[in-house]
Every structure is written in C-alpha cells, then in structure tokens.
Enzyme design. Structure first.
Site, mmCIF file in Angstrom:
data_model
loop_
_atom_site.group_PDB
_atom_site.id
_atom_site.type_symbol
_atom_site.label_atom_id
_atom_site.label_comp_id
_atom_site.label_asym_id
_atom_site.label_seq_id
_atom_site.Cartn_x
_atom_site.Cartn_y
_atom_site.Cartn_z
ATOM 1 N N GLY A 237 0.621 5.246 1.421
ATOM 2 C CA GLY A 237 -0.134 6.163 2.269
ATOM 3 C C GLY A 237 0.538 7.512 2.340
ATOM 4 O O GLY A 237 1.461 7.816 1.576
ATOM 5 N N ALA A 238 0.058 8.323 3.268
ATOM 6 C CA ALA A 238 0.592 9.676 3.411
ATOM 7 C C ALA A 238 2.054 9.658 3.805
ATOM 8 O O ALA A 238 2.807 10.573 3.485
ATOM 9 C CB ALA A 238 -0.220 10.419 4.471
ATOM 10 N N TYR A 239 2.486 8.594 4.497
ATOM 11 C CA TYR A 239 3.823 8.593 5.077
ATOM 12 C C TYR A 239 4.807 7.680 4.355
ATOM 13 O O TYR A 239 5.888 7.431 4.844
ATOM 14 C CB TYR A 239 3.742 8.195 6.559
ATOM 15 C CG TYR A 239 2.875 9.108 7.376
ATOM 16 C CD1 TYR A 239 2.860 10.479 7.138
ATOM 17 C CD2 TYR A 239 2.060 8.606 8.373
ATOM 18 C CE1 TYR A 239 2.056 11.315 7.886
ATOM 19 C CE2 TYR A 239 1.260 9.452 9.122
ATOM 20 C CZ TYR A 239 1.259 10.797 8.879
ATOM 21 O OH TYR A 239 0.467 11.636 9.623
ATOM 22 N N GLY A 240 4.450 7.151 3.187
ATOM 23 C CA GLY A 240 5.410 6.331 2.469
ATOM 24 C C GLY A 240 4.779 5.103 1.854
ATOM 25 O O GLY A 240 3.582 4.850 2.004
ATOM 26 N N GLY B 83 0.824 -1.210 0.000
ATOM 27 C CA GLY B 83 0.000 0.000 0.000
ATOM 28 C C GLY B 83 0.851 1.250 0.000
ATOM 29 O O GLY B 83 2.039 1.219 0.327
ATOM 30 N N ASP C 197 -3.347 9.193 14.069
ATOM 31 C CA ASP C 197 -4.025 8.738 12.848
ATOM 32 C C ASP C 197 -4.575 7.327 13.047
ATOM 33 O O ASP C 197 -4.388 6.451 12.204
ATOM 34 C CB ASP C 197 -3.061 8.796 11.656
ATOM 35 C CG ASP C 197 -3.793 8.722 10.311
ATOM 36 O OD1 ASP C 197 -5.011 8.999 10.278
ATOM 37 O OD2 ASP C 197 -3.153 8.386 9.297
#
Length: 323
Positions: free
Chosen positions: A37-40, A35, A162
C-alpha cells in the site's frame, strides 16, 4: 519485548541506539506478501519464538536525520505501544516493533517492521465473497465495531485519515478491527500518493478542498463504509478529486455559500446547484434508524457532523441490544 514508553524516549536516538530500542526482525520468518500500500509492504510471517504463530509484518522505511531517528517517529511508536495496552477489541493488535537495519537503497532510511496480529481478510474481500446481502444484525454489529474503534482512536487524539474497507479487518467470528493507523507522518516524504494507491471514495469534502481537518474526517469515511455494508458497492465512486466532489454534491446537495470554506481554490459556483437526493432511494431496504445515522454523518460542515461517540449513542444501536 517491551517497547519505548512516552516517558523514557530520548530526545534523539542514533542509529546505534536502535538495537537497544527494538530487537531485530530475525525472530520472524517471512512467508509471503499480503499486500503493498501507500505506507509499506505487509508480509505474512511466522513467529519463530512463539510456537510458529502466524503474524502480519508491515515493513516501513523511516527517514533518518543527521542525529538519528526523529523524535516524532519514536513518539508515534510509543503511542501505538500504549494503545496496545488497552487491548481494544476493534483495534488490530500490535505485537512487536523490530528493526531491519538501514535501507540498502538509501543509507538515510531505517527499516522498521511493525508486527501485528494476523487477520485473514479485510472488509473489502469479505463483502466481495458474501453470497448475498448482509443481514440487519450483522450490519449493525459491524457498524458498531467500526465506530467503536474509531471513537477509541479519537479519544486518544488519533485521526485515522484513511478509513476504508481495505483497512478494516474481519475476524473469523465476524468482528471488525481497524488497521493501518499511526506512523502515517513518519513515512518517506518523497512518497507520491496516487489515486490508484489511496482511494478517493471515502474522503470528505474538506480533505478534497484542501482545508484543515480534524476527527470529523473519519466520521465521513465511516458513513461511506456503513452505506457500503448495505449495498456491497461503494457509495461515492469518484474518478478524481473534482469528480469525487460532484459525486458528493449529487448526493447531499451543493452546500449553501455561507458554509463554503474560505481560502480554497475551488468556488461553490464551480458545481451545479445540485439538490440533495433521498438517501432512502440510494440505500433501499435500509433500517430507518441506520438511514438517519448515516445522513447525520454525511454532513458537509464538519462541525455539524455527529462525532464517533454521538454515533455510538444513536438509537440505531441503543434501542435494541446488539447481538
């Protein structure tokens, strides 16, 4: 590999020091992307030095200063390492931290790989695949796992910020583990968080209003997840920040003006004077003590919310032994 401990971190590590702090990622073979996501980006990978064990590798890019790796980055990695020493059953295990050299796109970035235990599914997919409503015992056990992991982070002064089903992993035996915490401050500062990437549905009012926040933000998010365990659908599916606040106030009622925070751009009068809804109508067939617990977590004023530890000591968990 032993990572840096908080006591032996240098004031600043140069790019040449990286190989001394972290080994390279070459001992892992990337298999496929799990996946983004916002962080990598997260990859499924094989540990070539450990019998082909399957792991999850999160690739993150850390901004470098003129002097090298920021101390804050090293301290956060050290903290993750120290947490791993506790082997908490509701925290995903951090197995390794590796470096991948400097970013090809930007020389001012260092690529790091955080290697975690691989858990097959997250709570979001688990709830979608469930053939019907979850049983009471399963809901109670999963709720306890989520709150236990959250309390562990809070006891080490970490706010997850989060918490949502996508960041909660479900093992083959049905245990829940928190993932995607730590290193949140070290990611690329140019990154824009869009509503597509970061879901609003689990955000508490204080974050939506842009005021300072503390560990109570995670308790609100946990309440939204606990409610979702009962219905298998999101409790507060807003479409934007303002709509999210409308969803919240339609449920818990618009707070009195004396509870409204100072120095925010949105006034309480911007919203209709919503009365509170009976949560038992929203969550039918819920255990009465589970209902009471969630109500005490979904409180507008963060100071009046239960803490994660309060939640664990609630009669919902203590009146009957967990099975």
């Amino acid at each position: 590999m032993s990572g840096p401990s908080a006591s032996n971190i240098p004031n600043m590590a140069s790019i040449n020091d990286v190989s001394a702090l972290f080994q390279t990622a070459k001992k892992y073979e990337e298999l496929n992307v799990i996946g983004t996501g916002a962080y990598g980006t997260v990859y499924k990978a094989r540990d070539l030095h450990n019998g082909g064990q399957i792991v999850a590798m999160k690739k993150v890019k850390v901004a470098l200063t003129e002097d090298g790796i920021p101390l804050s980055t090293l301290r956060e990695i050290a903290l993750l390492r120290q947490l791993e020493g506790y082997r908490h059953p509701n925290i995903v295990r951090l197995l390794d931290v590796c470096h991948g050299g400097q970013s090809l796109e930007r020389e001012s970035q260092l690529v790091l790989f955080l290697v975690f235990e691989h858990v097959e599914q997250d709570l979001e997919s688990y709830l979608k695949k469930a053939p019907g409503p979850l049983g009471d015992n399963r809901i109670r056990s999963m709720s306890y796992d989520i709150l236990s992991g959250t309390d562990f982070l809070h006891s080490h002064r970490i706010v997850h910020r989060d918490l949502k089903p996508h960041n909660l992993l479900v093992t083959s035996s049905g245990r829940v583990k928190l993932a995607d915490f730590g290193l949140a401050k070290t990611y690329d500062t140019d990154m824009k968080l869009t509503s597509v990437v970061v879901t609003l549905w689990y955000r508490p009012p204080e974050v939506l209003l842009g005021v300072s926040y503390n560990t109570a933000v995670d308790v609100w998010s946990c309440a939204c997840v606990l409610a979702q365990l009962h219905t298998r659908s999101p409790l507060l599916p807003g479409s934007c920040d303002s709509d999210q606040l409308h969803c919240i106030f339609k449920l818990i009622g618009r707070p009195p003006k004396h509870e409204w925070p100072d120095n925010v751009s949105v006034m309480a009068d911007s919203f209709p004077d919503y009365p509170s809804l009976d949560l038992a109508i929203v969550l039918p067939r819920i255990h009465p003590q589970a209902l009471d617990l969630i109500q005490r977590m979904l409180v507008f004023d963060p100071a009046k919310r239960l803490t994660a530890l309060d939640c664990l000591e609630h009669p919902y968990f203590t009146d009957e032994p967990l099975t």
